[in-house]
Design a protein around this motif. Structure first.
Motif, PDB file in Angstrom:
ATOM      1  N   VAL A 243       0.851  -1.163  -0.135  1.00  0.00           N
ATOM      2  CA  VAL A 243       0.123   0.097   0.079  1.00  0.00           C
ATOM      3  C   VAL A 243       0.651   1.152  -0.038  1.00  0.00           C
ATOM      4  N   HIS A 244       0.737   2.054  -1.059  1.00  0.00           N
ATOM      5  CA  HIS A 244       1.575   3.376  -1.169  1.00  0.00           C
ATOM      6  C   HIS A 244       0.535   4.446  -0.806  1.00  0.00           C
ATOM      7  N   LEU A 245       0.933   5.281   0.330  1.00  0.00           N
ATOM      8  CA  LEU A 245       0.112   6.367   0.765  1.00  0.00           C
ATOM      9  C   LEU A 245       0.592   7.511  -0.028  1.00  0.00           C
ATOM     10  N   VAL A 246      -0.542   8.187  -0.928  1.00  0.00           N
ATOM     11  CA  VAL A 246       0.180   9.312  -2.030  1.00  0.00           C
ATOM     12  C   VAL A 246      -0.721  10.469  -1.617  1.00  0.00           C
ATOM     13  N   PRO A 247       0.330  11.494  -1.331  1.00  0.00           N
ATOM     14  CA  PRO A 247      -0.249  13.195  -1.124  1.00  0.00           C
ATOM     15  C   PRO A 247      -0.485  13.524  -2.451  1.00  0.00           C
ATOM     16  N   HIS A 248      -1.492  14.781  -2.514  1.00  0.00           N
ATOM     17  CA  HIS A 248      -1.464  15.386  -3.677  1.00  0.00           C
ATOM     18  C   HIS A 248      -1.670  16.993  -3.302  1.00  0.00           C
ATOM     19  N   VAL A 249      -2.084  17.127  -1.976  1.00  0.00           N
ATOM     20  CA  VAL A 249      -2.045  18.575  -1.640  1.00  0.00           C
ATOM     21  C   VAL A 249      -0.959  18.721  -0.662  1.00  0.00           C
ATOM     22  N   ILE A 250       0.169  19.437  -0.766  1.00  0.00           N
ATOM     23  CA  ILE A 250       1.605  19.255   0.080  1.00  0.00           C
ATOM     24  C   ILE A 250       1.663  20.459   0.511  1.00  0.00           C
ATOM     25  N   VAL A 251       1.566  20.943   1.836  1.00  0.00           N
ATOM     26  CA  VAL A 251       1.501  22.375   2.480  1.00  0.00           C
ATOM     27  C   VAL A 251       3.191  22.307   2.962  1.00  0.00           C
ATOM     28  N   ARG A 252       3.958  23.477   2.930  1.00  0.00           N
ATOM     29  CA  ARG A 252       5.313  23.306   3.337  1.00  0.00           C
ATOM     30  C   ARG A 252       5.111  23.853   4.848  1.00  0.00           C
ATOM     31  N   GLU A 253       6.295  23.911   5.662  1.00  0.00           N
ATOM     32  CA  GLU A 253       6.253  23.923   6.946  1.00  0.00           C
ATOM     33  C   GLU A 253       5.994  25.519   7.126  1.00  0.00           C
ATOM     34  N   GLY A 254       5.440  25.945   8.460  1.00  0.00           N
ATOM     35  CA  GLY A 254       5.100  27.391   8.617  1.00  0.00           C
ATOM     36  C   GLY A 254       3.810  27.973   7.874  1.00  0.00           C
ATOM     37  N   ARG A 255       3.029  26.977   7.081  1.00  0.00           N
ATOM     38  CA  ARG A 255       1.755  27.454   6.580  1.00  0.00           C
ATOM     39  C   ARG A 255       0.622  26.557   7.164  1.00  0.00           C
ATOM     40  N   MET A 256      -0.673  26.726   6.936  1.00  0.00           N
ATOM     41  CA  MET A 256      -1.738  26.177   7.467  1.00  0.00           C
ATOM     42  C   MET A 256      -1.639  24.768   7.025  1.00  0.00           C
ATOM     43  N   THR A 257      -1.633  24.176   7.965  1.00  0.00           N
ATOM     44  CA  THR A 257      -1.614  22.447   7.641  1.00  0.00           C
ATOM     45  C   THR A 257      -2.969  21.605   7.416  1.00  0.00           C
ATOM     46  N   GLY A 258      -4.067  22.356   7.542  1.00  0.00           N
ATOM     47  CA  GLY A 258      -5.188  21.682   7.666  1.00  0.00           C
ATOM     48  C   GLY A 258      -5.792  20.641   6.475  1.00  0.00           C
ATOM     49  N   GLU A 259      -5.058  21.362   5.326  1.00  0.00           N
ATOM     50  CA  GLU A 259      -5.562  20.619   3.931  1.00  0.00           C
ATOM     51  C   GLU A 259      -4.289  19.832   3.603  1.00  0.00           C
ATOM     52  N   ASP A 260      -3.295  19.573   4.303  1.00  0.00           N
ATOM     53  CA  ASP A 260      -2.122  18.984   3.990  1.00  0.00           C
ATOM     54  C   ASP A 260      -2.260  17.444   3.803  1.00  0.00           C
ATOM     55  N   ASP A 261      -2.246  16.836   2.663  1.00  0.00           N
ATOM     56  CA  ASP A 261      -2.029  15.256   2.802  1.00  0.00           C
ATOM     57  C   ASP A 261      -0.970  14.789   2.892  1.00  0.00           C
ATOM     58  N   TYR A 262       0.063  15.224   2.966  1.00  0.00           N
ATOM     59  CA  TYR A 262       1.659  14.649   3.200  1.00  0.00           C
ATOM     60  C   TYR A 262       1.665  14.407   4.805  1.00  0.00           C
ATOM     61  N   ARG A 263       1.083  15.428   5.676  1.00  0.00           N
ATOM     62  CA  ARG A 263       1.302  14.986   6.925  1.00  0.00           C
ATOM     63  C   ARG A 263       0.160  13.869   7.312  1.00  0.00           C
ATOM     64  N   ALA A 264      -0.886  13.744   6.631  1.00  0.00           N
ATOM     65  CA  ALA A 264      -1.699  12.786   7.050  1.00  0.00           C
ATOM     66  C   ALA A 264      -1.198  11.322   6.585  1.00  0.00           C
ATOM     67  N   CYS A 265      -0.819  11.375   5.513  1.00  0.00           N
ATOM     68  CA  CYS A 265       0.110  10.339   4.865  1.00  0.00           C
ATOM     69  C   CYS A 265       0.904   9.501   5.840  1.00  0.00           C
ATOM     70  N   GLU A 266       1.797  10.687   6.351  1.00  0.00           N
ATOM     71  CA  GLU A 266       2.766  10.414   7.208  1.00  0.00           C
ATOM     72  C   GLU A 266       2.515   9.779   8.772  1.00  0.00           C
ATOM     73  N   ALA A 267       1.205  10.346   9.094  1.00  0.00           N
ATOM     74  CA  ALA A 267       0.982   9.711  10.319  1.00  0.00           C
ATOM     75  C   ALA A 267       0.293   8.350  10.201  1.00  0.00           C
ATOM     76  N   LEU A 268      -0.460   7.939   8.916  1.00  0.00           N
ATOM     77  CA  LEU A 268      -0.969   6.936   8.839  1.00  0.00           C
ATOM     78  C   LEU A 268       0.305   5.885   8.376  1.00  0.00           C
ATOM     79  N   ALA A 269       1.281   6.414   7.839  1.00  0.00           N
ATOM     80  CA  ALA A 269       2.407   5.481   7.436  1.00  0.00           C
ATOM     81  C   ALA A 269       3.123   4.886   9.063  1.00  0.00           C
ATOM     82  N   ALA A 270       2.969   5.895   9.824  1.00  0.00           N
ATOM     83  CA  ALA A 270       3.620   5.276  11.294  1.00  0.00           C
ATOM     84  C   ALA A 270       2.443   4.566  11.967  1.00  0.00           C
ATOM     85  N   GLU A 271       1.333   4.576  11.654  1.00  0.00           N
ATOM     86  CA  GLU A 271       0.161   3.755  12.315  1.00  0.00           C
ATOM     87  C   GLU A 271       0.150   2.424  11.521  1.00  0.00           C
TER      88      GLU A 271
END
Length: 392
Positions: A243-271
């Motif tokens: 299973v590959h967890l794939v982001p498509h909205v990628i918000v950089r550090e220091g910006r609003m992160t509510g839409e960020d797919d990458y952080r959501a993928c990162e958390a699920l990859a750890a889980e």
């Protein structure tokens, strides 16, 4: 004496949005303009009116100029109005789906202002393939009616948007498809032996419950639970799946992160150990190149699904708005599941069944893609006519 380059200005596009779907529209429209210019033997100068951002642009070249979109550009005669007057025509794609009043008045009023300035400049305005509507307020309906009436070309990307434009009084509408079907990418090489690669695009926005956390998209599914169930289903599948967890909205550090797919993928990859965290892509084409190497795909970001659809990967779009069914349904591709009306168990069953019959799904996507490219031909023909007229 050599003819001057054809001057095109792009509105509603972004060369560096965190949302790679918006970027995909820009890269694709520029690729289309460049190809047509080459076919008619002309050079083209493309100016993109874009918000200031530290991210590196997706598109570069001697034919590209990026002009900051700010209050000064919109209000000073030496700003956008002067730029529009120098242009042979303006192409406005409305961010794909922003020509509607459901996202608030600020964004829509800016779009109306820029369209009005284009008309004031006397420059032909092309409304590139996009979602039209909904317009729920009388004032925005009136402004939309005026904008559509005065445009030189109006192109929609689905049947629903064609109907919406005609209901607003625009008789001549080119029903095309999403220009991201043309997004350039590097096709995968020969496949080595290994597990089946299952791509799952995670929407950080839906994982967070929407912009407010109050489910303003009206989902009937428990999206976070559905995502976890999908991961478990494929990780325990007897075929052996990766299973590959794939982001498509990628918000950089220091910006609003509510839409960020990458952080959501990162958390699920750890889980979920054993899942593969896809890269933090630097461009829409980079994301499509990665997705094209997968064996099956599903996701709630529409342009992540378009990347799979247009690169030959069997895909199940997971809709949170009408734009999914509008786009894919207009191409005769009816594999979209609806997170606003279907229960988790129904969606999981549909996706599981589609995976087992993925070669049929692949063939359906291939047929749908051909329909989409044929529909895009009409939009591209309209651009060609304007470019030929500019070079006359």
């Amino acid at each position: 004496m050599a003819s001057r380059p054809i001057r095109v200005c792009l509105l509603g596009h972004s060369t560096r949005s965190d949302n790679l779907g918006v970027g995909a529209l820009t890269v694709s429209d520029i690729a289309i303009l460049r190809r047509i210019a080459q076919e008619i033997g002309r050079e083209v100068e493309i100016t993109v009116l874009d918000f200031k951002d530290a991210r590196e642009p997706y598109v570069t070249g001697s034919d590209i100029r990026i002009v900051p979109l700010d209050r000064r550009a919109m209000t000073r005669p030496s700003g956008y109005l002067a730029l529009a007057r120098r242009s042979d025509f303006v192409v406005d794609i409305g961010g794909g789906d922003s020509f509607a009043d459901i996202y608030g008045s600020g964004r829509l009023n800016r779009m109306f202002l820029l369209k009005g300035l284009t008309h004031l400049a006397g420059t032909p305005l092309v409304m590139a393939p996009q979602t039209v509507g909904p317009f729920t307020k009388p004032a925005s309906r009136l402004m939309a009616r005026l904008a559509l009436r005065r445009a030189a070309v109006v192109a929609s990307r689905d049947v629903q948007s064609t109907r919406a434009a005609r209901d607003l009084g625009r008789a001549e509408v080119i029903e095309a498809s999403d220009v991201a079907l043309r997004l350039p990418y590097d096709p995968p090489g020969p496949r080595e032996d290994g597990p089946l690669r299952i791509g799952l695009n995670i929407s950080g926005l839906l994982m967070a419950g929407g912009y407010t956390g109050r489910n303003e998209f009206g989902l009937t599914t428990d999206y976070p639970s559905l995502i976890r169930d999908l991961i478990r289903h494929f990780q325990t599948h007897p075929s052996g799946c990766e299973v590959h967890l794939v982001p498509h909205v990628i918000v950089r550090e220091g910006r609003m992160t509510g839409e960020d797919d990458y952080r959501a993928c990162e958390a699920l990859a750890a889980e979920f150990p054993g899942t593969v965290l896809a890269p933090s892509f630097g461009s829409p084409s980079e994301a499509k190149t990665y997705i094209a190497a997968l064996d099956f795909f599903m996701g709630a970001r529409m342009h992540a699904c378009i990347a799979a659809f247009s690169s030959g990967v069997p895909v199940i779009p997971m809709a949170y708005s009408r734009k999914f069914a509008g786009l894919f349904g207009s191409l005769g591709y009816d594999r979209t599941v609806d997170c606003t009306s279907e229960a988790n168990s129904v969606i999981l069953d549909k996706i599981a069944s589609a995976f087992e019959d993925r070669e049929t799904v692949r063939a359906e996507a291939r047929d749908g893609l051909q329909r989409g490219l044929a529909k895009l031909d009409a939009y591209e023909a309209a651009l060609r006519r304007l470019m030929e007229k500019a070079s006359a």
